[in-house]
Design a protein around this motif. Structure first.
Motif, PDB file in Angstrom:
ATOM      1  N   CYS A 108       9.690  11.460 -42.873  1.00 56.03           N
ATOM      2  CA  CYS A 108       8.921  12.029 -44.046  1.00 56.03           C
ATOM      3  C   CYS A 108       7.647  11.287 -43.936  1.00 56.03           C
ATOM      4  O   CYS A 108       6.607  11.862 -44.377  1.00 56.03           O
ATOM      5  N   SER A 146       3.667  14.686 -51.528  1.00 55.46           N
ATOM      6  CA  SER A 146       5.012  14.313 -51.356  1.00 55.46           C
ATOM      7  C   SER A 146       5.769  14.912 -50.050  1.00 55.46           C
ATOM      8  O   SER A 146       5.451  16.591 -49.901  1.00 55.46           O
ATOM      9  N   ALA A 199       9.473  15.618 -47.924  1.00 54.94           N
ATOM     10  CA  ALA A 199      10.865  15.282 -47.897  1.00 54.94           C
ATOM     11  C   ALA A 199      11.713  16.142 -46.918  1.00 54.94           C
ATOM     12  O   ALA A 199      11.127  17.234 -46.583  1.00 54.94           O
ATOM     13  N   LEU A 209      18.858  17.410 -50.706  1.00 49.18           N
ATOM     14  CA  LEU A 209      17.862  16.192 -50.474  1.00 49.18           C
ATOM     15  C   LEU A 209      18.810  15.285 -49.368  1.00 49.18           C
ATOM     16  O   LEU A 209      19.708  14.919 -49.652  1.00 49.18           O
ATOM     17  N   GLN A 239      13.447  11.236 -48.163  1.00 52.86           N
ATOM     18  CA  GLN A 239      12.104  11.398 -48.666  1.00 52.86           C
ATOM     19  C   GLN A 239      11.173  10.273 -48.373  1.00 52.86           C
ATOM     20  O   GLN A 239      11.577   9.095 -48.208  1.00 52.86           O
ATOM     21  N   LEU A 280       9.289  14.936 -55.970  1.00 56.21           N
ATOM     22  CA  LEU A 280      10.581  14.792 -55.159  1.00 56.21           C
ATOM     23  C   LEU A 280      11.909  15.170 -56.078  1.00 56.21           C
ATOM     24  O   LEU A 280      12.574  15.840 -55.605  1.00 56.21           O
TER      25      LEU A 280
END
Length: 515
Positions: free
Chosen positions: A17, A40, A42, A50, A53, A61
């Motif tokens: 990331c 952002s 991720a 998820l 991140q 996020l």
């Protein structure tokens, strides 16, 4: 897993990331991305949960973590695909935040084994006013709505997508879209290398272990809360039109195995654009509880399994199409953190800080020359005061809670736009007094060198950020045009020589001053 191996795996996932973010920042053209860092990145597993991140924007996020699973499951993915989306009611946040998603295939896998995604803010998404943060009453007024659409198929740019985006094959991709695509491709390469190096079976097992470990750490943090029900009500200043004191109401139920955040008593969705799609509300909840967890807690789905959200469809925290949402993502999300911390302060008074500035202080401006077809669009958020804590003073001049961006440097503003920054300083005395004092806001003054249309979407102009346990409130913010006070949410036209001042709120103080 061996704890050392698990920690190394977590770090390697986060590094993917981080590298995506570096590629995006270094290749983007827009000051919003390369200077303010409004983006952002991720990584998600095969089910869209998820997995990792970078330390980027909480509202980006958390909302991606909430919505990604439903977004990716019904698409017939192929290697080399890139999906683009900004629709707030299909997994986005607000229209300027545009998300690109790539599947990750390895060897001859028939389905994706993971996904990488990034989300970045674009100042021009075709809204009714320059800067694409208008004083809107419906989503259609806020700009181009991009449903889940394949931008690339098998690495081939899709004609329908670039037509939707207002581009042509001759022009190629907008530079910032190209930067986002490059960042994702870097993430795909690095993640595929990691998976192939350790084997897919070991990769899946490591993800299970990582999520279980994060869940244990999260549960340990939640069990610090005194069991019971806690209530907090706070109010948005107004919706920009007719409504004032818009209530945000939380019932927080802390139990030994989970917490429930019930927002059903909050206001109905409002005529203005302070409405939140439910992923944005979830992002505020995830962020607030992530602050309670040990710093070593992996940023993956397991950390949020014990956090349950209850909302009412059609409310300001679970808005339904075609509600306007431009400021819900920035202002309401920030104020939801105040409400959650207000409830947590009753359950864990020795750890919760006073309220921070409670606004991102959104400024959008620009000008369209109808004769030449040229235009400029500018958008930024401004720092303010951080709330003081039980053992520390609040920081001055920082972006707090749901935003994690930087300021736009004065040099960048004056190089790219017909603006002069006349003043940029601390707003001394704006932080609340107390045993520990709140942080100061800032004063930023712009002089216009060209005609422009300006929109301000700001909070905490009427209702001050509260102090805790005897600490004083921070000072509310003030917006002025040529010395005259403006409403917190407004749009107006300016001419060369006009000056706009934004005085951002200070943070609340904590504890009674012993002197």
């Amino acid at each position: 897993m061996n704890p050392i191996e698990l920690n190394l795996f977590s770090s390697r996932m986060t590094a993917v990331c981080d590298e995506m973010g570096t590629v995006l920042r270094r290749t983007a053209f827009s000051p919003n991305i390369k200077d303010r860092l409004d983006y952002s990145c991720a990584v998600f597993d095969a089910a869209g949960e998820l997995s990792a991140q970078a330390a980027h924007i909480p509202v980006h996020l958390g909302s991606m973590a909430f919505a990604m699973g439903s977004l990716v499951k019904n698409i017939a993915w192929q290697d080399g695909d890139i999906l683009i989306i900004n629709d707030p009611f299909s997994g986005g946040t607000h229209l300027p935040d545009i998300t690109l998603i790539n599947p990750v295939f390895i060897s001859d896998s028939a389905k994706p084994v993971a996904y990488v995604a990034n989300r970045a803010h674009h100042a021009d998404i075709g809204g009714d006013s320059p800067g694409s943060m208008p004083m809107s009453r419906s989503l259609d007024e806020e700009g181009l709505i991009i449903p889940p659409t394949l931008l690339f198929r098998n690495d081939q740019l899709q004609a329908g997508a670039i037509q939707l985006l207002g581009m042509t094959h001759k022009d190629g991709l907008d530079p910032d879209f190209a930067a986002q695509a490059s960042a994702n491709r870097a993430g795909v390469r690095r993640l595929a290398e990691l998976i192939l190096g350790m084997g897919y079976s070991a990769f899946r097992h490591s993800l299970v272990e990582l999520n279980n470990y994060a869940e244990r750490l999260a549960l340990n943090a939640l069990q610090q809360l005194s069991p019971g029900e806690y209530f907090c009500t706070d109010f948005l200043d107004d919706d920009g039109f007719d409504l004032v004191n818009v209530p945000l109401v939380l019932r927080l139920e802390a139990g030994p195995q989970a917490v429930i955040l019930d927002f059903t008593a909050s206001s109905d969705q409002v005529p203005g654009n302070l409405n939140c799609p439910i992923p944005v509300t979830a992002a505020a909840a995830f962020y607030a509880f992530r602050c309670l967890m040990d710093e070593a807690t992996p940023a993956c789905a397991g950390a949020f399994r014990r956090i349950k959200l209850v909302t009412r469809p059609g409310s300001i925290v679970d808005a339904q199409r075609p509600a306007a949402v431009a400021a819900g993502n920035v202002e309401t999300s920030t104020r939801l953190v105040d409400v959650i911390f207000g409830a947590l302060a009753q359950a864990l008074p020795e750890k919760i800080p006073a309220a921070s500035q409670g606004s991102m202080n959104n400024i959008a401006m620009g000008h369209i020359n109808r004769l030449t077809g040229t235009r400029w669009d500018y958008y930024e958020t401004l720092a303010g005061g951080m709330g003081a804590g039980p053992h520390f003073d609040g920081l001055d001049a920082v972006h707090t809670h749901m935003t994690n961006t930087l300021n736009t440097p004065v040099e960048s503003v004056e190089m790219h736009y017909p603006l002069r920054v006349r003043r940029y300083q601390l707003r001394y005395g704006s932080g609340g007094a107390g045993l520990h004092h709140g942080g100061c806001g800032v004063i930023r003054e712009y002089e216009f060198l060209d005609t422009a249309h300006v929109t301000l979407l700001t909070e905490r102009r009427r209702l001050a950020p509260p102090g805790y346990l005897g600490g004083d409130d921070g000072k509310p913010g003030v917006n002025l045009l040529n010395g005259k006070i403006l409403p917190g949410k407004c749009n107006f036209k300016v001419k060369p020589g006009d000056r706009l001042e934004v005085h951002t709120p200070g943070g609340g103080g904590h504890g009674a001053d012993s002197l």
